[in-house]
Design an enzyme around this catalytic site. Sequence first.
Site: not given
Ligand SMILES: NC(=O)c1ccc[n+]([C@@H]2O[C@H](COP(=O)([O-])OP(=O)(O)OC[C@H]3O[C@@H](n4cnc5c(N)ncnc54)[C@H](OP(=O)(O)O)[C@@H]3O)[C@@H](O)[C@H]2O)c1
Length: 274
Positions: A67, A172, A176
């Site tokens: 992305v 971050y 956001k």
């Molecule tokens: N976890 C939390 O507590 C939390 C809290 C608030 C908000 N969020 C938000 O929720 C969302 C998901 O978080 P998560 O914790 O599930 O993250 P995660 O487990 O690290 O997963 C991130 C996903 O994004 C993909 N990704 C990373 N870089 C990318 C790129 N350049 N192009 C395309 N895909 C990419 C990764 O796949 P690849 O690495 O294979 O590309 C993976 O599928 C994020 O926006 C995060 O900021 C998370």
Amino acid sequence: MSEPIAGSPRTALVTGGSRGLGAAIARHLAREGWHTVICGRSEEDLDARVREAAEEGVELHRVRADVTDPASVDALFEELAESAPPLELCVNNAGGNYSHRLVGVREGDDPGDRELKPHPVDTWERTVRLCLTGVFLVGRRAAEAMLRDGTPGVIVNISSAVSAGSYGQSAYSAAKAGVESLTRTWAVELGEYGIRAVAVSPGVIDGAALRRRSAASPRHAAYMEALRGHVPLRRWCSEQDIATTVAFAARNTAITGTVLEVDGGGLPSRVVVG
Ligand SMILES: NC(=O)c1ccc[n+]([C@@H]2O[C@H](COP(=O)([O-])OP(=O)(O)OC[C@H]3O[C@@H](n4cnc5c(N)ncnc54)[C@H](OP(=O)(O)O)[C@@H]3O)[C@@H](O)[C@H]2O)c1
């Protein structure tokens, strides 16, 4: 109409649908009847999610895409235009947090003896590129596809409770906050065409990322436990809490330009442990 109609499938794209929250959102949407396409960079992870879903009787489709790369995003949307029903829901979920404190301060043994480490520029740029520019790059192609097809669709941007500012998270939090601003801007620009934009703002998610980091660092685990004690409901949110909110945002055609906070009542911007 922002709900897929039986016999007339509509596409939901979930960026970062190959792991964590995105994978849970994708499975939920596919179960609701969306033609669901996940994207991410790792072929292996994409294949694994498609396979696991199939074992549960759920169909996912996958396109490898980065992305942060405009050419890769263009190719993703070309493939969607050729091989998927019209795009009606775009979930900008891909994200990652490489933030530090603005200036890291480590106290030395002697009074006044401090080691200072300014926030590296590369991790700032990496975080903003992924969390903010990535949302912009995908959002503009999604809106273009919806306008071209005449689809009254919805773009759901995943924000975070720390968009209000949070200790150690300059890049971050700023990214956001930018995502929430983009959401409001897109809502007013696209509303006249029936296209909506909604942000979903999770608190800490009780998922793989949290468990991984807490297992790797007892200090992190202790901090998170203290933080949870300051959440009004004293609980994290689950991936399912967020997935159902994304589906709600897609279904409820009166909602646009707003941030749906799913965070147990909110997070403090800092807690001091010990
Ligand atoms: N976890 C939390 O507590 C939390 C809290 C608030 C908000 N969020 C938000 O929720 C969302 C998901 O978080 P998560 O914790 O599930 O993250 P995660 O487990 O690290 O997963 C991130 C996903 O994004 C993909 N990704 C990373 N870089 C990318 C790129 N350049 N192009 C395309 N895909 C990419 C990764 O796949 P690849 O690495 O294979 O590309 C993976 O599928 C994020 O926006 C995060 O900021 C998370």
